[in-house]
Design an enzyme around this catalytic site. Structure first.
Site, short mmCIF file in Angstrom:
data_model
loop_
_atom_site.label_atom_id
_atom_site.label_comp_id
_atom_site.label_asym_id
_atom_site.label_seq_id
_atom_site.Cartn_x
_atom_site.Cartn_y
_atom_site.Cartn_z
N HIS A 1 -61.60 -37.32 -49.09
CA HIS A 1 -61.17 -37.47 -48.07
C HIS A 1 -61.78 -38.67 -46.87
CE1 HIS A 1 -58.08 -34.90 -44.63
NE2 HIS A 1 -58.41 -34.30 -45.69
N GLU B 1 -66.23 -26.90 -40.32
CA GLU B 1 -64.84 -27.23 -39.90
C GLU B 1 -64.26 -26.74 -40.70
OE1 GLU B 1 -61.42 -31.24 -40.21
OE2 GLU B 1 -63.71 -30.92 -41.31
N HIS B 2 -64.37 -26.27 -42.03
CA HIS B 2 -63.71 -25.64 -42.84
C HIS B 2 -64.69 -24.98 -43.51
CE1 HIS B 2 -61.12 -28.95 -43.08
NE2 HIS B 2 -60.63 -28.33 -42.89
N ASP C 1 -54.15 -27.83 -44.20
CA ASP C 1 -54.73 -28.30 -44.31
C ASP C 1 -52.50 -29.16 -44.10
OD1 ASP C 1 -56.82 -29.40 -44.04
OD2 ASP C 1 -56.89 -30.60 -45.72
N GLN D 1 -61.79 -31.75 -50.56
CA GLN D 1 -62.49 -32.66 -49.27
C GLN D 1 -63.25 -33.19 -49.50
OE1 GLN D 1 -61.55 -31.17 -45.69
NE2 GLN D 1 -59.91 -30.33 -47.12
N HIS E 1 -65.34 -21.55 6.91
CA HIS E 1 -65.03 -20.33 5.61
C HIS E 1 -64.96 -19.44 6.06
CE1 HIS E 1 -65.78 -23.81 3.00
NE2 HIS E 1 -65.26 -22.73 1.69
#
Length: 427
Positions: free
Chosen positions: A258, A322-323, A356, A255, A415
């Site tokens: 990235h 996130e992960h 991924d 990660q 109504h």
């Protein structure tokens, strides 16, 4: 990585702070580019592509001929790998289809929901230092399964104005309608307003840097929906003595490479585990082609030792990664207790990179703590749910009086009258 031993709870907010923030200058830049694209359309899109990507392009759309040639440029091994990933992603997302279920809420009152595809969707695929053809699979496959009629893909070209052939191949394989040579803020603006050749869409998907994230959020001001605020990638690992230090280090680095603004965290109740992983990180980092990027990301990252599993779980849910990778003896404790995470990987042989690429789950996930309120992309992301109801004579007689009383109490007499007229017609 900074090592933190038994931090006080008062320090948690500072410890868990992400390395990126959206500055006012970015928001001003986004607003300016959006206004320009809205005003000048394709001419503005080409101009910003030359400014930011260094590519002077005549046509913003990738031609059918170029798309067809992409297949010939890829090695067979890569095409076979993409086929494996596509099959698994397709299987996982196809299983998310639901059938219509009609509920008779009371005698004569029938209610149900039906799914309908979002007709026009835009997919943003980062190019930059790592062209993410895998993200094409993650977004285009569920869009196609959902039945979206227009799937428009935007991705930045290289300096020669070309798009990575793996992105083109994956897009063609998954049924993308049009491929646009544009990235960054200008791509999101084009999908928002449309240009001479780029259709405006109803919802925009895809990860990106803080410029893209800010642009997506800005697009919502113009009636365009987005999948989620998906920014720089992040990973949190909870590990104990049952984990493999080399595996853990490899996942952290997967990660970290990235981008420079990515963040990775390791939490453990064992300082020994932190020390072993720290040694492995140093060894593996030296062998990475993207060493410089990973180093900067590692500088934003932390090794954290806490006293108990309960404290570790609370810290994880506060961070909302996130992960999340769970490498512990008591995986059930963590997996049952997790309430805030984008995607969870269990055990020593479940690397985050599997998600991924090819396990089948979606890798487009909420970052920056948004996992507290957002889900990752799934089939429902490309669908709308429409509710239906059908009321028989018995049904209106059964619920009519309740409607009249409630409408009158709220002072909404039209109504009430809409029901009263029907009830009188039945006498």
């Amino acid at each position: 990585m900074k090592k933190i031993i038994n931090p006080d709870r008062k320090e948690w907010t500072a410890i868990l702070k992400r390395p990126t923030t959206i500055s006012e200058s970015i928001e001003e830049t986004v607003a300016s580019i959006f206004a320009d694209i809205n005003r000048n359309g394709e001419e503005g899109l080409k101009r910003y592509t030359e400014i930011f990507d260094g590519a002077a392009i005549d046509d913003v759309l990738v031609s059918e001929t170029t798309i067809a040639q992409a297949e010939e440029q890829l090695p067979e091994a890569l095409k076979e790998a993409i086929a494996v990933a596509k099959e698994n992603i397709d299987a996982f997302h196809s299983a998310q289809k639901v059938t219509k279920k009609v509920i008779e809420t009371t005698n004569g009152v029938f209610c149900w929901q039906e799914k309908r595809p979002i007709q026009k969707v835009g997919l943003y695929i980062p190019g930059g230092t790592a062209p993410l053809f895998s993200t094409v699979l993650m977004l285009a496959i569920p869009a196609k399964i959902a039945g979206c009629s227009e799937i428009i893909l935007c991705t930045p070209p290289d300096k020669q104005g070309n798009v990575n052939p793996a992105i083109l191949y994956a897009a063609q394989l998954c049924g993308v309608s049009k491929i646009v040579k544009a990235g960054g803020i200008q791509a999101i603006a084009a999908l928002t307003f449309g240009t001479e050749t780029v259709p405006a869409v109803y919802k925009i998907f895809g990860p990106g840097n803080q410029y893209v994230t800010t642009a997506k959020q800005y697009a919502t001001k113009f009636g365009v929906a987005i999948d989620m605020p998906a920014g720089p990638s992040e990973l949190l690992i909870i590990a104990d003595d049952s984990s493999n230090a080399a595996f853990v280090a490899s996942d952290l680095l997967s990660q970290a490479e990235h981008g420079e603004d990515s963040q990775v965290l390791l939490i453990s109740t064992s300082e020994k585990v932190l020390n072993e992983v720290e040694k492995e990180l140093a060894l593996q980092l030296e062998k990475l082609p993207r060493k410089k990027i990973a180093q900067k990301s590692i500088a934003n990252s932390k090794l954290i030792c806490v006293k108990t599993d309960d404290e570790a779980l609370e810290l994880i849910n506060e961070y909302a990664p996130e992960h999340l990778i769970v490498c512990t003896k008591n995986t059930d404790f963590y997996c049952n207790g997790i309430v805030n995470a984008g995607s969870v990987f269990i055990g020593n042989y479940s690397p985050e990179s599997a998600g991924d690429y090819a396990s089948g789950t979606n890798h487009t996930l909420p970052t920056n703590g948004f996992a507290k309120a957002y889900s990752g992309v799934n089939l429902d992301s490309f669908l709308k749910t429409i509710s239906f109801q059908e009321i028989t004579v018995n049904g209106i007689q059964n619920i009519g009086n309740a409607i009249e009383i409630m409408a009158q109490e709220e002072g909404l007499y039209a109504h009430k009258n809409a029901v009263t007229l029907r009830l009188k017609s039945l006498k």
